[in-house]
Write a protein that holds these residues in place. Structure first.
Motif, mmCIF file in Angstrom:
data_model
loop_
_atom_site.group_PDB
_atom_site.id
_atom_site.type_symbol
_atom_site.label_atom_id
_atom_site.label_comp_id
_atom_site.label_asym_id
_atom_site.label_seq_id
_atom_site.Cartn_x
_atom_site.Cartn_y
_atom_site.Cartn_z
ATOM 1 N N TYR A 125 7.520 0.384 -13.637
ATOM 2 C CA TYR A 125 8.334 -0.822 -13.803
ATOM 3 C C TYR A 125 7.413 -2.024 -14.023
ATOM 4 O O TYR A 125 7.210 -2.850 -13.123
ATOM 5 N N PRO A 126 6.849 -2.173 -15.210
ATOM 6 C CA PRO A 126 5.877 -3.247 -15.461
ATOM 7 C C PRO A 126 6.464 -4.653 -15.364
ATOM 8 O O PRO A 126 5.724 -5.619 -15.180
ATOM 9 N N ASP A 127 7.784 -4.776 -15.472
ATOM 10 C CA ASP A 127 8.404 -6.101 -15.395
ATOM 11 C C ASP A 127 8.622 -6.566 -13.951
ATOM 12 O O ASP A 127 8.993 -7.716 -13.714
ATOM 13 N N ILE A 128 8.402 -5.656 -13.002
ATOM 14 C CA ILE A 128 8.522 -5.980 -11.583
ATOM 15 C C ILE A 128 7.131 -6.187 -11.009
ATOM 16 O O ILE A 128 6.190 -5.487 -11.381
ATOM 17 N N ARG A 129 6.982 -7.142 -10.124
ATOM 18 C CA ARG A 129 5.698 -7.362 -9.467
ATOM 19 C C ARG A 129 5.702 -6.663 -8.106
ATOM 20 O O ARG A 129 6.481 -7.008 -7.225
ATOM 21 N N PHE A 130 4.828 -5.687 -7.946
ATOM 22 C CA PHE A 130 4.707 -4.977 -6.677
ATOM 23 C C PHE A 130 3.506 -5.525 -5.912
ATOM 24 O O PHE A 130 2.407 -5.625 -6.451
ATOM 25 N N VAL A 131 3.734 -5.865 -4.648
ATOM 26 C CA VAL A 131 2.711 -6.461 -3.791
ATOM 27 C C VAL A 131 2.527 -5.590 -2.561
ATOM 28 O O VAL A 131 3.507 -5.231 -1.887
ATOM 29 N N PHE A 132 1.272 -5.250 -2.250
ATOM 30 C CA PHE A 132 0.982 -4.462 -1.045
ATOM 31 C C PHE A 132 0.899 -5.402 0.155
ATOM 32 O O PHE A 132 0.202 -6.408 0.126
ATOM 33 N N LYS A 133 1.601 -5.031 1.226
ATOM 34 C CA LYS A 133 1.621 -5.845 2.445
ATOM 35 C C LYS A 133 1.213 -5.022 3.663
ATOM 36 O O LYS A 133 1.680 -3.900 3.855
ATOM 37 N N SER A 134 0.363 -5.590 4.495
ATOM 38 C CA SER A 134 0.119 -5.023 5.818
ATOM 39 C C SER A 134 -0.588 -6.070 6.665
ATOM 40 O O SER A 134 -1.271 -6.956 6.137
ATOM 41 N N SER A 135 -0.414 -5.992 7.976
ATOM 42 C CA SER A 135 -0.944 -7.003 8.887
ATOM 43 C C SER A 135 -2.198 -6.518 9.596
ATOM 44 O O SER A 135 -2.242 -5.378 10.065
ATOM 45 N N PHE A 136 -3.202 -7.392 9.697
ATOM 46 C CA PHE A 136 -4.410 -7.024 10.443
ATOM 47 C C PHE A 136 -4.223 -7.266 11.936
ATOM 48 O O PHE A 136 -4.981 -6.774 12.759
ATOM 49 N N ASP A 137 -3.187 -8.037 12.296
ATOM 50 C CA ASP A 137 -2.906 -8.303 13.704
ATOM 51 C C ASP A 137 -1.414 -8.532 13.865
ATOM 52 O O ASP A 137 -0.792 -9.254 13.086
ATOM 53 N N LYS A 138 -0.833 -7.893 14.866
ATOM 54 C CA LYS A 138 0.561 -8.147 15.223
ATOM 55 C C LYS A 138 0.546 -8.872 16.563
ATOM 56 O O LYS A 138 0.560 -8.257 17.632
ATOM 57 N N ALA A 139 0.502 -10.192 16.478
ATOM 58 C CA ALA A 139 0.286 -10.994 17.681
ATOM 59 C C ALA A 139 1.546 -11.159 18.534
ATOM 60 O O ALA A 139 1.472 -11.698 19.637
ATOM 61 N N ASN A 140 2.690 -10.707 18.022
ATOM 62 C CA ASN A 140 3.941 -10.928 18.760
ATOM 63 C C ASN A 140 4.593 -9.614 19.198
ATOM 64 O O ASN A 140 5.819 -9.513 19.246
ATOM 65 N N ARG A 141 3.777 -8.610 19.497
ATOM 66 C CA ARG A 141 4.336 -7.349 19.981
ATOM 67 C C ARG A 141 5.083 -7.554 21.297
ATOM 68 O O ARG A 141 4.789 -8.468 22.081
ATOM 69 N N SER A 142 6.055 -6.685 21.568
ATOM 70 C CA SER A 142 6.874 -6.824 22.771
ATOM 71 C C SER A 142 6.047 -6.708 24.046
ATOM 72 O O SER A 142 6.321 -7.372 25.041
ATOM 73 N N SER A 143 5.016 -5.860 24.004
ATOM 74 C CA SER A 143 4.206 -5.610 25.190
ATOM 75 C C SER A 143 2.724 -5.767 24.883
ATOM 76 O O SER A 143 2.273 -5.480 23.766
ATOM 77 N N HIS A 144 1.963 -6.193 25.890
ATOM 78 C CA HIS A 144 0.516 -6.285 25.711
ATOM 79 C C HIS A 144 -0.119 -4.909 25.562
ATOM 80 O O HIS A 144 -1.258 -4.783 25.130
ATOM 81 N N GLU A 145 0.624 -3.872 25.903
ATOM 82 C CA GLU A 145 0.117 -2.508 25.795
ATOM 83 C C GLU A 145 0.239 -1.955 24.375
ATOM 84 O O GLU A 145 -0.348 -0.933 24.048
ATOM 85 N N SER A 146 1.012 -2.638 23.527
ATOM 86 C CA SER A 146 1.270 -2.142 22.175
ATOM 87 C C SER A 146 0.059 -2.358 21.263
ATOM 88 O O SER A 146 -0.721 -3.295 21.442
ATOM 89 N N PHE A 147 -0.065 -1.495 20.263
ATOM 90 C CA PHE A 147 -1.148 -1.606 19.272
ATOM 91 C C PHE A 147 -0.929 -2.841 18.416
ATOM 92 O O PHE A 147 0.129 -3.022 17.825
ATOM 93 N N ARG A 148 -1.945 -3.705 18.341
ATOM 94 C CA ARG A 148 -1.848 -4.940 17.557
ATOM 95 C C ARG A 148 -2.518 -4.840 16.205
ATOM 96 O O ARG A 148 -2.180 -5.565 15.277
ATOM 97 N N GLY A 149 -3.488 -3.962 16.071
ATOM 98 C CA GLY A 149 -4.262 -3.873 14.851
ATOM 99 C C GLY A 149 -5.732 -3.707 15.187
ATOM 100 O O GLY A 149 -6.120 -3.671 16.359
ATOM 101 N N ARG A 150 -6.566 -3.669 14.150
ATOM 102 C CA ARG A 150 -7.998 -3.447 14.367
ATOM 103 C C ARG A 150 -8.834 -4.680 14.023
ATOM 104 O O ARG A 150 -10.027 -4.582 13.800
ATOM 105 N N GLY A 151 -8.174 -5.823 13.982
ATOM 106 C CA GLY A 151 -8.896 -7.075 13.796
ATOM 107 C C GLY A 151 -8.948 -7.556 12.369
ATOM 108 O O GLY A 151 -8.725 -6.807 11.412
ATOM 109 N N MET A 152 -9.276 -8.842 12.211
ATOM 110 C CA MET A 152 -9.252 -9.471 10.897
ATOM 111 C C MET A 152 -10.329 -8.923 9.974
ATOM 112 O O MET A 152 -10.063 -8.679 8.788
#
Length: 262
Positions: free
Chosen positions: A33-60
């Motif tokens: 679909y060349p007329d559509i722009r596809f963008v890859f998204k992912s977060s290096f940090d999830k700073a608002n997880r429900s618990s401090h025990e949850s995985f946040r990421g591996r850093g910036m």
């Protein structure tokens, strides 16, 4: 927004393997679909997880390295979010779009630091915010010198571990900026599992169809090769194996509506 945009990727950068699998699928869709722009998204940090025990990421540093590799290997524009003003500049050296998380959408210094980079900006509308109040966000971005920016709808919370999407918000917000509909976070059940969020994956496609029918400039999805084993937001991510079919149907619906001028 120059082209209809699909933003997609795993919630958090777990490792290169997961990101590369998703990016490969997006790259294939981009060729189809060349007329559509596809963008890859992912977060290096999830700073608002429900618990401090949850995985946040591996850093910036690690996260930006993976995003840079995705961009180089698959030729896709990339997006990630920032939580602190100091992150804007180093992140802008890698990504094409800086995202402002929903809980931080009114943080003036964060918005201005993102605007200062000259990068495109995607602001998630806060779960606590009315659609007409996003006008103030746009005015802050313009004041900061931002040229290309988007607003993303992701549902409103009234507490009780649930989100509700008012589709009237889409045309309201489009008065101020191009609008993206976040189909996966809209079905999230915040804190629904106690120390983590739940989700109702079965409603992702119906709500995305509704958004396309109302009219949006783009769609946002979180997708993972194995959502049940994802380290963040698994219950509201689309299995990667199902993602191309979902996109195909939504693009077909959009083309039909445009053709019929509905």
């Amino acid at each position: 927004m120059d082209r209809f945009t699909v933003i997609a990727g795993p919630c958090v950068i777990e490792n290169e393997e997961v990101c590369f699998k998703v990016a490969e699928t997006l790259s294939e869709l981009q060729k189809r679909y060349p007329d559509i722009r596809f963008v890859f998204k992912s977060s290096f940090d999830k700073a608002n997880r429900s618990s401090h025990e949850s995985f946040r990421g591996r850093g910036m540093d690690y996260g930006l390295k993976v995003l840079e590799e995705v961009k180089s290997e698959f030729g896709l524009p990339v997006l990630t979010d920032i939580h602190e003003s100091y992150q804007a500049e180093p992140v802008s050296e890698v990504v094409d779009i800086i995202q402002i998380p929903a809980f931080l959408c009114r943080q003036t210094d964060l918005l201005l630091s993102a605007a200062k980079t000259g990068r495109e900006i995607n602001v998630k509308k806060g779960q606590f915010l009315s659609p007409w109040d996003t006008k103030n966000i746009v005015e802050k971005l313009k004041f900061g010198g931002a040229k290309k920016f988007y607003l993303t709808e992701r549902g409103v919370t009234f507490g009780y571990n649930n989100l509700v999407v008012d589709f009237r918000s889409l045309p309201v917000m489009r008065q101020f900026a191009p609008v993206i509909y976040d189909a996966t976070h809209s079905v999230q059940l915040p804190g629904g599992k106690g120390k983590s969020s739940g989700g109702q994956r079965e409603f992702i496609y119906p709500l995305a169809k509704a958004a396309v029918s109302v009219g949006v400039d783009g769609l946002f999805f979180e997708t993972h090769p194995d959502p049940d084993k994802a380290l963040s937001d698994g219950p509201n991510q689309i299995p990667l194996s199902e993602f191309p079919e979902v996109i195909e149907k939504l693009i077909s619906l959009r083309e039909f509506l445009l053709e019929k001028d509905i």
